[in-house]
Design a protein around this motif. Structure first.
Motif, PDB file in Angstrom:
ATOM      1  N   TRP A 114      -8.657  41.446   9.706  1.00  0.00           N
ATOM      2  CA  TRP A 114      -8.156  40.100   9.959  1.00  0.00           C
ATOM      3  C   TRP A 114      -9.080  39.346  10.914  1.00  0.00           C
ATOM      4  O   TRP A 114      -9.930  39.930  11.589  1.00  0.00           O
ATOM      5  CB  TRP A 114      -6.769  40.150  10.584  1.00  0.00           C
ATOM      6  N   SER A 115      -8.843  38.026  10.985  1.00  0.00           N
ATOM      7  CA  SER A 115      -9.480  37.188  12.016  1.00  0.00           C
ATOM      8  C   SER A 115      -8.576  37.226  13.251  1.00  0.00           C
ATOM      9  O   SER A 115      -7.450  36.729  13.210  1.00  0.00           O
ATOM     10  CB  SER A 115      -9.637  35.754  11.518  1.00  0.00           C
ATOM     11  N   PRO A 156      -2.532  38.884   5.991  1.00  0.00           N
ATOM     12  CA  PRO A 156      -1.319  38.464   6.682  1.00  0.00           C
ATOM     13  C   PRO A 156      -0.322  37.722   5.804  1.00  0.00           C
ATOM     14  O   PRO A 156       0.864  37.732   6.086  1.00  0.00           O
ATOM     15  CB  PRO A 156      -1.847  37.542   7.790  1.00  0.00           C
ATOM     16  N   ASN A 157      -0.788  37.063   4.739  1.00  0.00           N
ATOM     17  CA  ASN A 157       0.110  36.208   3.982  1.00  0.00           C
ATOM     18  C   ASN A 157       0.590  36.820   2.670  1.00  0.00           C
ATOM     19  O   ASN A 157       1.208  36.147   1.860  1.00  0.00           O
ATOM     20  CB  ASN A 157      -0.609  34.878   3.666  1.00  0.00           C
ATOM     21  N   ASP A 170      -5.565  34.870  12.528  1.00  0.00           N
ATOM     22  CA  ASP A 170      -4.483  35.551  11.829  1.00  0.00           C
ATOM     23  C   ASP A 170      -3.541  36.218  12.817  1.00  0.00           C
ATOM     24  O   ASP A 170      -2.346  36.367  12.551  1.00  0.00           O
ATOM     25  CB  ASP A 170      -5.044  36.622  10.884  1.00  0.00           C
ATOM     26  N   ALA A 171      -4.093  36.641  13.959  1.00  0.00           N
ATOM     27  CA  ALA A 171      -3.287  37.335  14.958  1.00  0.00           C
ATOM     28  C   ALA A 171      -4.013  37.324  16.292  1.00  0.00           C
ATOM     29  O   ALA A 171      -5.194  36.987  16.387  1.00  0.00           O
ATOM     30  CB  ALA A 171      -3.004  38.772  14.530  1.00  0.00           C
ATOM     31  N   ILE A 172      -3.267  37.704  17.311  1.00  0.00           N
ATOM     32  CA  ILE A 172      -3.798  37.926  18.663  1.00  0.00           C
ATOM     33  C   ILE A 172      -3.416  39.341  19.054  1.00  0.00           C
ATOM     34  O   ILE A 172      -2.273  39.761  18.847  1.00  0.00           O
ATOM     35  CB  ILE A 172      -3.220  36.901  19.645  1.00  0.00           C
ATOM     36  N   LEU A 173      -4.372  40.089  19.596  1.00  0.00           N
ATOM     37  CA  LEU A 173      -4.119  41.468  20.003  1.00  0.00           C
ATOM     38  C   LEU A 173      -4.431  41.635  21.483  1.00  0.00           C
ATOM     39  O   LEU A 173      -5.569  41.433  21.913  1.00  0.00           O
ATOM     40  CB  LEU A 173      -4.968  42.445  19.181  1.00  0.00           C
ATOM     41  N   ILE A 174      -3.418  42.005  22.253  1.00  0.00           N
ATOM     42  CA  ILE A 174      -3.559  42.226  23.689  1.00  0.00           C
ATOM     43  C   ILE A 174      -3.580  43.716  23.958  1.00  0.00           C
ATOM     44  O   ILE A 174      -2.686  44.445  23.502  1.00  0.00           O
ATOM     45  CB  ILE A 174      -2.400  41.564  24.464  1.00  0.00           C
ATOM     46  N   ASP A 175      -4.608  44.179  24.657  1.00  0.00           N
ATOM     47  CA  ASP A 175      -4.643  45.586  25.038  1.00  0.00           C
ATOM     48  C   ASP A 175      -3.485  45.830  26.003  1.00  0.00           C
ATOM     49  O   ASP A 175      -3.466  45.306  27.116  1.00  0.00           O
ATOM     50  CB  ASP A 175      -5.984  45.925  25.694  1.00  0.00           C
TER      51      ASP A 175
END
Length: 313
Positions: free
Chosen positions: A98-99, A72-73, A203-208
């Motif tokens: 990623w985390s 991510p960075n 690192d991120a959030i993923l929403i279905d």
């Protein structure tokens, strides 16, 4: 299904060299190479784009996402994977490593039972362990297999599940459509997991994805939700194909839904079917005939309620 990643000229050459022993296919316009690797077709273009198509497209692409400075960075974080089913939506290259906190829900289309939403945090250090559980294609797992896997997820990974039972659902529904209830639930479980992993941040959030990003946040604003999670949030359909955290969340939500349906069936004295088909109408009619308060078992705004009443009349 397909994925496209953007690479540098040197990376493109490296990918081409890797697949030199694979069967060569007819080249599309602008392509440098096109090969078959198992069930996946890999095509590299002069523009620097590499397309992965087939049954294992995500796994094959992940082989190269870690080789493109795609954390991510890094400066190359502008490289993206584009999902062909969601115009405008993109997931950064290397995202699978990623985390990430992933969230998913079940039960929105079922007349009986709860709306169940789960979120799970899978750190990059735990990805290999989670992959060994065999959950990468969670939608194909049987209920029995998910029941075996769920305790492992619960024991090892930060998570939270909210079970919006029918009575509470029916109280909230007149002022909140089903997608707004989903948004409220996703935001709630995400906040809970973020709190549990503090001081770490994902690192991120993923929403279905069940609604466009702008609509999702509009639902939360209209519902006057506190602590709206906005930072590094991504949306895509079939999120389990992009990160194992969504697959884990899907399994937890499903198992909790199944356990809840079993309990509600015992309380009703009959098996409550999952779904919204004609079998549901017949069971609802039987419960009405017995004088049962359906608010405890069902989402009353569904058309099944009127259909059941019609059966009785």
């Amino acid at each position: 299904m397909q994925t496209v990643i953007k690479v540098t000229p040197s990376q493109l050459k490296k990918i081409a060299n890797y697949y030199t022993k694979n069967p060569t296919l007819r080249l599309p316009n602008g392509a440098l190479f096109s090969v078959k690797n198992g069930g996946t077709t890999i095509t590299g273009y002069r523009s620097g784009k590499v397309m992965f198509q087939g049954t294992r497209f995500a796994e094959e692409a992940a082989r190269w996402q870690t080789d493109t400075d795609s954390s991510p960075n890094t400066a190359n974080s502008t490289s993206i994977i584009k999902k062909n089913t969601t115009p405008g939506m993109s997931i950064p290259a290397g995202f699978a490593n990623w985390s990430v906190i992933g969230s998913d829900e079940v039960g929105a289309g079922a007349y009986f039972g709860p709306l169940t939403t789960a979120a799970v945090f899978v750190s990059k250090e735990n990805i290999s362990w989670v992959r060994q559980l065999g959950i990468s294609d969670s939608k194909t797992l049987t209920d029995d297999k998910m029941r075996q896997i769920a305790p492992e997820i619960i024991a090892h990974l930060p998570h939270h599940v909210i079970n919006l039972m029918p009575e509470k659902y029916n109280q909230m529904q007149p002022e909140n459509n089903v997608n707004q209830l989903k948004a409220i639930s996703h935001n709630f479980v995400l906040n809970k997991v973020l709190t549990k992993i503090e001081p770490l941040t994902p690192d991120a959030i993923l929403i279905d994805q069940f609604a466009q990003e702008s609509t999702y946040f509009k639902y939360l604003l209209n519902a006057k939700q506190p602590n709206i999670v906005r930072q590094n949030v991504y949306f895509t359909t079939k999120g389990e194909q992009y990160h194992l955290s969504v697959a884990a969340a899907s399994i937890l939500a499903r198992v909790v839904e199944l356990d809840t349906m079993s309990k509600l069936s015992q309380e009703a004295g009959m098996q409550l079917p999952i779904g919204a088909g004609h079998a549901v109408d017949l069971v609802a009619a039987k419960l009405m005939q017995q004088g049962v308060d359906l608010r405890h078992f069902a989402k009353l705004h569904f058309a099944n309620t009127k259909k059941a009443q019609k059966i009785l009349s």
